[in-house]
Design an enzyme around this catalytic site. Sequence first.
Site, PDB file in Angstrom:
ATOM      1  N   HIS A 112      40.372  16.216  61.458  1.00 33.18           N
ATOM      2  CA  HIS A 112      42.086  15.462  60.637  1.00 33.18           C
ATOM      3  C   HIS A 112      42.519  16.982  59.589  1.00 33.18           C
ATOM      4  O   HIS A 112      41.702  17.503  59.041  1.00 33.18           O
ATOM      5  CB  HIS A 112      41.120  14.713  59.720  1.00 33.18           C
ATOM      6  CG  HIS A 112      42.001  13.728  59.287  1.00 33.18           C
ATOM      7  ND1 HIS A 112      43.020  12.707  59.722  1.00 33.18           N
ATOM      8  CD2 HIS A 112      42.460  13.266  57.557  1.00 33.18           C
ATOM      9  CE1 HIS A 112      43.798  12.275  58.672  1.00 33.18           C
ATOM     10  NE2 HIS A 112      43.228  12.535  57.311  1.00 33.18           N
ATOM     11  N   ASP A 115      39.865   7.898  61.710  1.00 34.37           N
ATOM     12  CA  ASP A 115      39.582   9.405  60.619  1.00 34.37           C
ATOM     13  C   ASP A 115      38.426   8.949  59.940  1.00 34.37           C
ATOM     14  O   ASP A 115      37.264   9.491  59.113  1.00 34.37           O
ATOM     15  CB  ASP A 115      40.350   9.656  59.421  1.00 34.37           C
ATOM     16  CG  ASP A 115      41.758   9.866  60.809  1.00 34.37           C
ATOM     17  OD1 ASP A 115      41.636  10.605  61.784  1.00 34.37           O
ATOM     18  OD2 ASP A 115      43.241   9.240  60.105  1.00 34.37           O
ATOM     19  N   GLU A 136      46.081  26.578  59.140  1.00 30.95           N
ATOM     20  CA  GLU A 136      45.431  27.918  59.356  1.00 30.95           C
ATOM     21  C   GLU A 136      44.349  27.585  59.303  1.00 30.95           C
ATOM     22  O   GLU A 136      42.926  28.714  60.330  1.00 30.95           O
ATOM     23  CB  GLU A 136      45.828  28.904  58.053  1.00 30.95           C
ATOM     24  CG  GLU A 136      46.881  29.773  58.349  1.00 30.95           C
ATOM     25  CD  GLU A 136      47.163  30.410  57.270  1.00 30.95           C
ATOM     26  OE1 GLU A 136      45.988  31.330  56.669  1.00 30.95           O
ATOM     27  OE2 GLU A 136      48.740  30.885  56.576  1.00 30.95           O
ATOM     28  N   ARG A 165      44.886  -0.708  75.825  1.00 30.68           N
ATOM     29  CA  ARG A 165      44.199   0.204  75.258  1.00 30.68           C
ATOM     30  C   ARG A 165      43.105  -0.142  76.320  1.00 30.68           C
ATOM     31  O   ARG A 165      42.922   1.417  76.161  1.00 30.68           O
ATOM     32  CB  ARG A 165      43.070   0.112  73.387  1.00 30.68           C
ATOM     33  CG  ARG A 165      43.080   1.377  72.683  1.00 30.68           C
ATOM     34  CD  ARG A 165      43.060   0.749  71.530  1.00 30.68           C
ATOM     35  NE  ARG A 165      44.104   0.456  70.466  1.00 30.68           N
ATOM     36  CZ  ARG A 165      44.906   1.407  69.819  1.00 30.68           C
ATOM     37  NH1 ARG A 165      45.400   2.386  70.603  1.00 30.68           N
ATOM     38  NH2 ARG A 165      46.208   0.898  69.940  1.00 30.68           N
ATOM     39  N   ASN A 209      45.920  23.510  67.739  1.00 30.78           N
ATOM     40  CA  ASN A 209      44.445  23.339  67.243  1.00 30.78           C
ATOM     41  C   ASN A 209      44.277  23.495  68.425  1.00 30.78           C
ATOM     42  O   ASN A 209      43.292  24.101  69.174  1.00 30.78           O
ATOM     43  CB  ASN A 209      44.360  21.938  66.817  1.00 30.78           C
ATOM     44  CG  ASN A 209      44.172  22.006  65.214  1.00 30.78           C
ATOM     45  OD1 ASN A 209      43.514  23.216  64.896  1.00 30.78           O
ATOM     46  ND2 ASN A 209      44.936  21.518  64.665  1.00 30.78           N
ATOM     47  N   MET A 267      47.481  11.346  68.735  1.00 34.12           N
ATOM     48  CA  MET A 267      47.901  10.246  67.802  1.00 34.12           C
ATOM     49  C   MET A 267      47.921   8.809  68.467  1.00 34.12           C
ATOM     50  O   MET A 267      48.427   7.798  68.584  1.00 34.12           O
ATOM     51  CB  MET A 267      48.898  10.501  67.556  1.00 34.12           C
ATOM     52  CG  MET A 267      49.166  11.826  67.059  1.00 34.12           C
ATOM     53  SD  MET A 267      48.051  11.419  65.489  1.00 34.12           S
ATOM     54  CE  MET A 267      48.538  13.019  64.901  1.00 34.12           C
ATOM     55  N   ASN A 293      36.879  15.178  66.736  1.00 29.85           N
ATOM     56  CA  ASN A 293      38.506  14.578  65.738  1.00 29.85           C
ATOM     57  C   ASN A 293      38.783  15.715  64.708  1.00 29.85           C
ATOM     58  O   ASN A 293      38.137  15.966  64.203  1.00 29.85           O
ATOM     59  CB  ASN A 293      39.111  13.597  65.828  1.00 29.85           C
ATOM     60  CG  ASN A 293      40.539  13.768  65.182  1.00 29.85           C
ATOM     61  OD1 ASN A 293      41.046  13.867  66.098  1.00 29.85           O
ATOM     62  ND2 ASN A 293      40.656  12.767  64.215  1.00 29.85           N
TER      63      ASN A 293
HETATM   64  C1  GAR Z   1      46.906  18.326  62.645  1.00 28.29           C
HETATM   65  O1  GAR Z   1      47.160  19.440  61.390  1.00 28.29           O
HETATM   66  C2  GAR Z   1      45.757  17.170  63.111  1.00 28.29           C
HETATM   67  O2  GAR Z   1      44.668  17.838  61.775  1.00 28.29           O
HETATM   68  C3  GAR Z   1      46.410  16.063  62.957  1.00 28.29           C
HETATM   69  O3  GAR Z   1      47.756  15.946  63.605  1.00 28.29           O
HETATM   70  C4  GAR Z   1      48.401  17.543  63.282  1.00 28.29           C
HETATM   71  C5  GAR Z   1      48.629  18.059  64.991  1.00 28.29           C
HETATM   72  O4  GAR Z   1      49.005  19.658  65.436  1.00 28.29           O
HETATM   73  N1  GAR Z   1      45.589  15.121  63.307  1.00 28.29           N
HETATM   74  C6  GAR Z   1      45.660  14.246  62.718  1.00 28.29           C
HETATM   75  O5  GAR Z   1      46.585  13.921  61.469  1.00 28.29           O
HETATM   76  C7  GAR Z   1      44.842  13.230  63.676  1.00 28.29           C
HETATM   77  N2  GAR Z   1      44.734  12.215  62.347  1.00 28.29           N
HETATM   78  P1  GAR Z   1      48.732  20.086  66.588  1.00 28.29           P
HETATM   79  O6  GAR Z   1      49.451  19.378  67.427  1.00 28.29           O
HETATM   80  O7  GAR Z   1      49.537  21.309  66.242  1.00 28.29           O
HETATM   81  O8  GAR Z   1      47.471  20.703  66.599  1.00 28.29           O
END
Ligand code: GAR
Length: 217
Positions: A111, A147, A174, A67, A16, A92, A109
Site C-alpha cells: 500500500h 489496508d 520506486e 464476493r 510491483n 483492487m 499486500n
Molecule cells: C501500487 O502503488 C500499490 O501500492 C497500490 O496500487 C498500485 C499498483 O501498482 N495498492 C493499493 O493502493 C492497495 N490499497 P502496480 O500495479 O504497478 O503494482
Amino acid sequence: MAHLKVAILISGRGSNMAALIEAVQMADFPAEVVLVMSNRSHAVGLEVARAANIPTQVIRHGDFDSREAFDAAMTEVLAAAGVRLICLAGFMRLLSTEFCQRWHDSVINIHPSLLPAFKGMHVHERMLEAGVRIAGCTVHYVRPAMDEGPILVQAAVPIAADDTADSLSARILEQEHRIYPLAVRLIAEGRARAAGGSVTLKNFELPEQRLINPPPR
Ligand code: GAR
C-alpha cells in the site's frame, strides 16, 4: 531450503508484480512465482507475466454472484497450484472474511502510505492535501478490513514542495519495488512471524539512516 510458492494477484499495471518476478530470478532467492492471477482480463501486467513465462489465470469478479463465490474460485486455483504465499499487487478487490481465514498469514499486500495512516484510495492526493512531509509505503499481512494487518516492511519517502500526485506516486513506487521483494524474502527465509497485531522479525538490525524533511542545515 525449499522454494516458497508464490502467487501474485493483480488488477492493472503490475509494476510491483514485475519487481517480484525479477527479484525471485536471483539465484539465492528462496521463493518462486508459480501463478499470476487477475480479476481483469485486460490487466496490463498479465502480458508482462506471460512474457516472463509465468502461468497466468483470469477470474473475472463480474462472472460471480457474490464476493464469496469469486473468492472460492480463486482459492480453488491457488490451492491447485500449491501456492503458500499470495501477494496482492494492485489487486483492487476486497477479500471476504472466508478467504482471509482460509489463507490466514498467507496473504500480503502493498500500500502506498505509511500505514495505518492514509488507508484506502487516492492516497497521494490526500497526503498532499494533508501537507505531510514524509510519505512512504507498507507491506503488511492482510486481514478482512481494507489496508489493515500486521506490518512487515515500510519505507519512508520525503515529499517535495512542488510534488503532484503523479510525481509523489512515482517516488513512492520506486521504494515499493524494493520493499515488496524484501518482505517476500523475510517470509520465505522464515524470518517474519505475525503474532497478535504485529510481526516479529528475526535477525533484524535498526538502519542507521534518519529522514528529516526539510533537512536540517
Ligand atoms: C501500487 O502503488 C500499490 O501500492 C497500490 O496500487 C498500485 C499498483 O501498482 N495498492 C493499493 O493502493 C492497495 N490499497 P502496480 O500495479 O504497478 O503494482
